[in-house]
Design an enzyme around this catalytic site. Sequence first.
Site, short mmCIF file in Angstrom:
data_model
loop_
_atom_site.label_atom_id
_atom_site.label_comp_id
_atom_site.label_asym_id
_atom_site.label_seq_id
_atom_site.Cartn_x
_atom_site.Cartn_y
_atom_site.Cartn_z
N GLU A 1 -6.71 -27.20 -17.37
CA GLU A 1 -6.64 -27.17 -18.84
C GLU A 1 -5.40 -27.90 -19.34
O GLU A 1 -5.47 -28.67 -20.31
CB GLU A 1 -6.64 -25.71 -19.32
CG GLU A 1 -7.99 -25.04 -19.09
CD GLU A 1 -7.91 -23.54 -18.86
OE1 GLU A 1 -6.93 -22.92 -19.31
OE2 GLU A 1 -8.82 -23.00 -18.21
N ASN B 1 -6.34 -23.18 -14.60
CA ASN B 1 -5.35 -23.28 -15.66
C ASN B 1 -4.66 -24.64 -15.67
O ASN B 1 -4.42 -25.22 -16.72
CB ASN B 1 -4.30 -22.16 -15.52
CG ASN B 1 -4.95 -20.81 -15.70
OD1 ASN B 1 -6.08 -20.72 -16.17
ND2 ASN B 1 -4.25 -19.76 -15.32
N ALA C 1 -2.09 -19.95 -20.73
CA ALA C 1 -3.06 -20.35 -19.71
C ALA C 1 -2.42 -20.42 -18.34
O ALA C 1 -3.01 -20.06 -17.34
CB ALA C 1 -3.64 -21.70 -20.07
N ASP D 1 6.61 9.99 19.80
CA ASP D 1 6.24 8.62 19.47
C ASP D 1 6.71 8.23 18.06
O ASP D 1 6.70 7.05 17.71
CB ASP D 1 4.71 8.43 19.53
CG ASP D 1 4.20 8.46 20.95
OD1 ASP D 1 4.98 8.14 21.86
OD2 ASP D 1 3.03 8.82 21.16
N ASP E 1 0.62 9.13 19.49
CA ASP E 1 0.07 10.41 19.06
C ASP E 1 1.08 11.56 19.12
O ASP E 1 0.99 12.50 18.37
CB ASP E 1 -1.18 10.77 19.87
CG ASP E 1 -0.96 10.61 21.37
OD1 ASP E 1 0.21 10.52 21.78
OD2 ASP E 1 -1.95 10.58 22.12
N ASN F 1 -9.46 -18.40 -20.76
CA ASN F 1 -8.58 -17.67 -19.86
C ASN F 1 -8.70 -16.17 -19.97
O ASN F 1 -8.49 -15.45 -19.02
CB ASN F 1 -7.14 -18.07 -20.11
CG ASN F 1 -6.92 -19.48 -19.67
OD1 ASN F 1 -7.36 -19.84 -18.59
ND2 ASN F 1 -6.33 -20.29 -20.52
N ASP G 1 -1.85 2.70 23.39
CA ASP G 1 -1.88 3.60 24.54
C ASP G 1 -3.28 3.55 25.13
O ASP G 1 -4.15 2.86 24.61
CB ASP G 1 -1.43 5.02 24.16
CG ASP G 1 -2.20 5.57 22.99
OD1 ASP G 1 -3.13 4.88 22.52
OD2 ASP G 1 -1.88 6.68 22.53
N THR H 1 -13.88 -15.94 -20.06
CA THR H 1 -14.85 -16.46 -19.09
C THR H 1 -14.30 -16.64 -17.67
O THR H 1 -15.03 -16.48 -16.72
CB THR H 1 -15.46 -17.79 -19.58
OG1 THR H 1 -14.39 -18.66 -19.90
CG2 THR H 1 -16.35 -17.59 -20.77
P1 ATP Z 1 -1.46 7.42 27.16
O1 ATP Z 1 0.00 7.22 26.99
O2 ATP Z 1 -2.20 6.17 27.35
O3 ATP Z 1 -2.08 8.32 26.13
P2 ATP Z 1 -1.35 9.56 29.03
O4 ATP Z 1 -2.05 10.56 28.21
O5 ATP Z 1 -1.65 9.56 30.48
O6 ATP Z 1 -1.64 8.11 28.59
P3 ATP Z 1 0.98 11.02 28.66
O7 ATP Z 1 0.33 11.92 27.69
O8 ATP Z 1 2.37 10.57 28.45
O9 ATP Z 1 0.18 9.70 28.81
O10 ATP Z 1 0.84 11.71 30.08
C1 ATP Z 1 1.54 11.23 31.19
C2 ATP Z 1 1.07 11.95 32.42
O11 ATP Z 1 1.36 13.35 32.30
C3 ATP Z 1 -0.43 11.91 32.64
O12 ATP Z 1 -0.80 10.79 33.40
C4 ATP Z 1 -0.73 13.19 33.38
O13 ATP Z 1 -0.53 13.03 34.76
C5 ATP Z 1 0.33 14.14 32.85
N1 ATP Z 1 -0.22 15.01 31.80
C6 ATP Z 1 -0.90 14.64 30.71
N2 ATP Z 1 -1.22 15.69 29.96
C7 ATP Z 1 -0.74 16.78 30.58
C8 ATP Z 1 -0.74 18.17 30.31
N3 ATP Z 1 -1.30 18.67 29.22
N4 ATP Z 1 -0.12 18.99 31.20
C9 ATP Z 1 0.47 18.49 32.29
N5 ATP Z 1 0.50 17.20 32.60
C10 ATP Z 1 -0.10 16.34 31.79
#
Ligand code: ATP
Length: 903
Positions: A715, A712, A297, A650, A646, A740, A343, A743
């Site tokens: 009991e 338990n 139990a 990162d 993303d 145990n 972000d 039920t």
């Molecule tokens: P977060 O970090 O919140 O996603 P974010 O997208 O602005 O923001 P990053 O992707 O690091 O961060 O971009 C940093 C900077 O680089 C942006 O503010 C923009 O000026 C420039 N950037 C973003 N994407 C491109 C791209 N595809 N080509 C050229 N420059 C870019």
Amino acid sequence: MNTAPAKISTVKEIYALPLAAYLMTASDVVHSLEVSIDTGLTTEEAKSRLEQVGPNELELYRQKSLLQLFLEQFKSPLAWVLALASALAFGFGEDLEAIAILVVILINAIIGFAMEWQAMSSMEALRQLTQTFARVYRNGKLVEVETAGLVPGDVVYLEAGDIPAADMRLLETVNLGVNESALTGESVAVSKQIEPIAATTVLGDQRNMLFRGTVVSRGNARAVVVRTGSRTEIGKIADLAQRASKEVTPLEKKLSKLSQKLIWLALALALMILVIGLLQGRDIFLMIEMAIALAIAAVPEGLPVVATIALARGMLRLARQQVIVKKLSAVETLGETQVIITDKTGTLTENQLLPDVMGFEFGTAGVHFQGEQLVLDDPADRYLLQTYAHSQLQHVAVLCNNASLDEHPSGPGTGDPLEIALLKMVAGSDTAPAAIRDAYSRIREIPFDSERKMMGTLHKNGRRPDYLVCIKGAMEILLRESDYILTVDGKIPLSETQRRAWMDKADTLAAKGLRVLGFGYSEIPVPKADFFENIVFIGFVGFLDPPRQTVKSAIDRCKAAGVQVVMATGDHPETAKNIGLKTGLIGFAESPVIKGPDIKPPAELSEREKQRLLSARIFARVNPAQKLHLVDLFQQEGFIVGMTGDGVNDAPALKKADIGIAMGSRGTEAAKEASDLVLKDDQFASITEAIRQGRGIFTNIRHFVIYLISCNLSELLIVAGAYLSNLALPLFPLQILFMNMVTDVFPALALGMNRVDDGVMERPPRGKGEPIITPHAWRAIIEYALALTVATIGAFLWAIYYLQLGDAPANNFAFYTIIIAQLWHVFNLPDPHQSFWRNAITRNPYVWMALAGSILIMLLAYWIAPLQAALHLVPFRMEWLGWVLLFSITPVMMVRIARLLRL
Ligand code: ATP
């Protein structure tokens, strides 16, 4: 169309490359695999190859057969102890008792089997959810297919952040770098080539191959799949199978620790009862049986599997809300999360990016979309759009861009949302992006990365003999790289004062919440690797990226739940602040914004600097390495940190965080792989939901444990109490086993499945490593057990002294009282601050089903003769039932009264 002369028809042929692919030229490999590099395989051909070679999966997940699962139920120590008890019963000539115990073993095995089967199928359902995709050329089009469907001969496109899903031979590369540490242990990115390699070499030197499980850390490539599934290099590594061995979550560890403690406690108590019983001269066999029943139990052996079911069900529930939890243990950690570092772009904001303003040296114009058409806010600005600068900006927007639009421009497009927005902007001004791309073939690319914050490309300059350099990126980077600025009369040198004035302009726009992107170009006579020279600054485009509607309330909920939300973005500080204000992350415009360079590894920070960082809510222009330092800092201060990301860069921060959260739609495969959680809809609000579920699941498990242990313990106390006062037995061993094993189980299981109520988000997070049963919960358990004991012993005494019943009916009286009291007892468990009538437990349909089920079983036991005999049930009079119900409800009343007195 596919130029293959004849169809490959057997597996052997598909894998029968004359030489290892890395020794052959790219075109020979493509030829052997009978595929065209431009169009890829046809759907039918891919399907037929898939049938022959099987899915592109590693054989990691070999499922147990159902029979195996059932037989395993008999391996538990509990089953052995019961078997021993049954053997003893036979020995003492108690045949009925012995058979009854065997039935108990069987019932227990069936329940255990059903629970484990449920857990297993939930886990399988979860595994199905973590499907990954690859971009593949099929029938001449680039499409996304599930990686399980990749076949030899598929031509795949990969870019930074992708994880090759099969072994491939490279066909084309642009600045490709691959991290192969999963295979070679070497963490420095390896550059790749497409030329054949002269002699047989080790994996690490097969520079023209891409291997499954490695990560593309920069650049992009096209490659043809040569081996899939377990034929890949990683599939061959034997020890991979071990990785699939069941993950033991910290929760399960805590539960088994708790079980162990309880086992010792139970053994000690059982032994004590045995000794007292023997000293009192009671029946030896009955005493041994009682000791075994009580020991059983007290051991909540179903705990781990119920925990798994609760966790897995929570994960499935989250999956329906677009949150994929990759590890069971993450559900638990979610409930403890104290800080979320998020972000901005796409998580807090819509990421739909509508162009709002365009600026050149000679003027600025507001713009907006009308349908798919880009129109000026003020028609008087029309002249701006007829300038060379505007045309150059359009060229850079299209050429320095890897996205593509759908056939109809209103479609979502493929690629980075910012780049899709740029293509839509150009298409909206009646210029066909495709026409620009056709006229300027791309020679080289410096891909965008969040460290550099810009992207550059080099093109053949139309029909001219020279080359066109295109660059776009964050304003401060563009202004730093540029030596000239484009005016209506051509380019002039860019002065320091002008630079500063442009920076101020960018700041002003950013403060309005716009995402500002700068553009530049140059023309150079010969192509070079480092092609940024004599850059001419063209101007900028400011995009509106409003916060998502759900974010503000989600942030408020986090605050109420004691979870601190921190923004760490790559964007401009003023844009970050604006979004911070709009989402309620910060309360007033003066709140400080910390810039990336101020974030250093914790060891290099003074105590004051640390406090400054810990109290800030917004970090801007942050690069991935700085995100990692932030996670580190918060963790060193003892916080449990969730972190979103993303990009491929990162990944380290996502791994380091207690909960790594990747974005499902815009995140790279590398980020997803490094994370514990994937948000399919990229929404911040989903994180809050995940935390709520995480907390709820833990609360459910805690309820379940408290319920079982208090039942338990009661009991044990009832039997011990009866012994000490030298009464007859209020409960027989088989009755205890029945409760145990049968039920109690259903209400306990139902508690594990409670819907999560909102109350969980009104409390601060659980402390790190807080035990399942806190001292407070132990107090509650003892209180509940005492209430159940008092009610049952009370009922027993009432039966003997007031109703003048004999031993057998009095025992039944007590038995029914405790069973029903334990059923009522589920209503003691909701949070004391919740309404008694309307709470998570009363609203849980499983609880009601479990109660009904338990009562039904009890009635069956009363009516079915052998069960009746085994449980020592005698005919029961209806008029006693009222008393039983009254006594059984008293524990709930006692607990309520005690709470009222305390409150
Ligand atoms: P977060 O970090 O919140 O996603 P974010 O997208 O602005 O923001 P990053 O992707 O690091 O961060 O971009 C940093 C900077 O680089 C942006 O503010 C923009 O000026 C420039 N950037 C973003 N994407 C491109 C791209 N595809 N080509 C050229 N420059 C870019």
